[in-house]
Design a protein around this motif. Sequence first.
Motif, PDB file in Angstrom:
ATOM      1  N   GLY A  69     -33.750  50.123  33.065  1.00  0.00           N
ATOM      2  CA  GLY A  69     -34.118  50.263  34.461  1.00  0.00           C
ATOM      3  C   GLY A  69     -34.918  49.109  35.023  1.00  0.00           C
ATOM      4  O   GLY A  69     -35.265  49.113  36.202  1.00  0.00           O
ATOM      5  N   GLN A  70     -35.205  48.086  34.211  1.00  0.00           N
ATOM      6  CA  GLN A  70     -35.992  46.944  34.661  1.00  0.00           C
ATOM      7  C   GLN A  70     -35.183  45.657  34.523  1.00  0.00           C
ATOM      8  O   GLN A  70     -34.323  45.542  33.649  1.00  0.00           O
ATOM      9  CB  GLN A  70     -37.285  46.827  33.849  1.00  0.00           C
ATOM     10  CG  GLN A  70     -38.154  48.069  33.858  1.00  0.00           C
ATOM     11  CD  GLN A  70     -38.634  48.454  35.246  1.00  0.00           C
ATOM     12  OE1 GLN A  70     -38.901  47.594  36.080  1.00  0.00           O
ATOM     13  NE2 GLN A  70     -38.723  49.756  35.499  1.00  0.00           N
ATOM     14  N   GLY A  71     -35.492  44.680  35.371  1.00  0.00           N
ATOM     15  CA  GLY A  71     -34.806  43.396  35.274  1.00  0.00           C
ATOM     16  C   GLY A  71     -33.311  43.541  35.424  1.00  0.00           C
ATOM     17  O   GLY A  71     -32.815  44.154  36.374  1.00  0.00           O
ATOM     18  N   LEU A  72     -32.568  42.998  34.467  1.00  0.00           N
ATOM     19  CA  LEU A  72     -31.112  43.039  34.489  1.00  0.00           C
ATOM     20  C   LEU A  72     -30.538  44.151  33.623  1.00  0.00           C
ATOM     21  O   LEU A  72     -29.328  44.209  33.412  1.00  0.00           O
ATOM     22  CB  LEU A  72     -30.553  41.685  34.032  1.00  0.00           C
ATOM     23  CG  LEU A  72     -30.952  40.466  34.879  1.00  0.00           C
ATOM     24  CD1 LEU A  72     -30.358  39.182  34.297  1.00  0.00           C
ATOM     25  CD2 LEU A  72     -30.519  40.654  36.323  1.00  0.00           C
ATOM     26  N   SER A  73     -31.395  45.030  33.124  1.00  0.00           N
ATOM     27  CA  SER A  73     -30.928  46.119  32.267  1.00  0.00           C
ATOM     28  C   SER A  73     -30.425  47.296  33.089  1.00  0.00           C
ATOM     29  O   SER A  73     -30.884  47.546  34.212  1.00  0.00           O
ATOM     30  CB  SER A  73     -32.052  46.602  31.335  1.00  0.00           C
ATOM     31  OG  SER A  73     -32.315  45.652  30.328  1.00  0.00           O
TER      32      SER A  73
END
Length: 227
Positions: A59-63
């Motif tokens: 759920g963060q960055g490019l994930s």
Amino acid sequence: MGFFDGVRGRLHYRNRPVAGAATGLVLLPGTGQHSGHYHEFARQLNGAGIAVWTLDPAGQGLSEGDPGARPVLSELVADAATFFALARAQAPELPLTLMGHSLGAITALAALGATPPALDPAVAANPAVPADLPAGLVLCGTPARALDDRADAAGPRLPPVLAVHGVDDRRAPIDPVRAWARRREAVELREYTDAGHDLLHERVRARVAADIVQWTQEIVAGPVRRP
């Protein structure tokens, strides 16, 4: 940059190698943070010959994943174990330090089976990362709930530990960390006055990174370099 399959979907990470590295560091970020927040820290470590892997949690960055979803410790631990194994596979010759900030510190300790059983009994009873695999452990802004404060705390023996903590940390007060460090020979605590919870992004960040570099070179890479 790369991806791997996590519990909630594809997770993104950044691998910052350095030629002739003597050691590496695998970083688990805190809540709401991701690998893109650690460029300056990684550059300082790279400059000292330390390869760095940083994770984008679900759920963060490019994930993939819902950024508003509540973190589940068992899922964080499973992803951290996969990420650490990936770094080992990419650099099998390097001794690796596992590092976590805030929620990442909780995850790192839980992955080693070193959190209080009440936090998650199943996680505490089944370490996802064998304690003898990381050559070192760095904890930054560690919340009290992650620390097993029993004097006779059972569980796996931890690798050498460096705990870095702001004296003015209001999200994770320093006193429980001081007490925990006093009871364990393997733990070295370094305190930073006029600093709060997010040490790697505050005014003291260069000094914190330099301390992590020095400790890693002496404690983790040192035994490898000695004849």
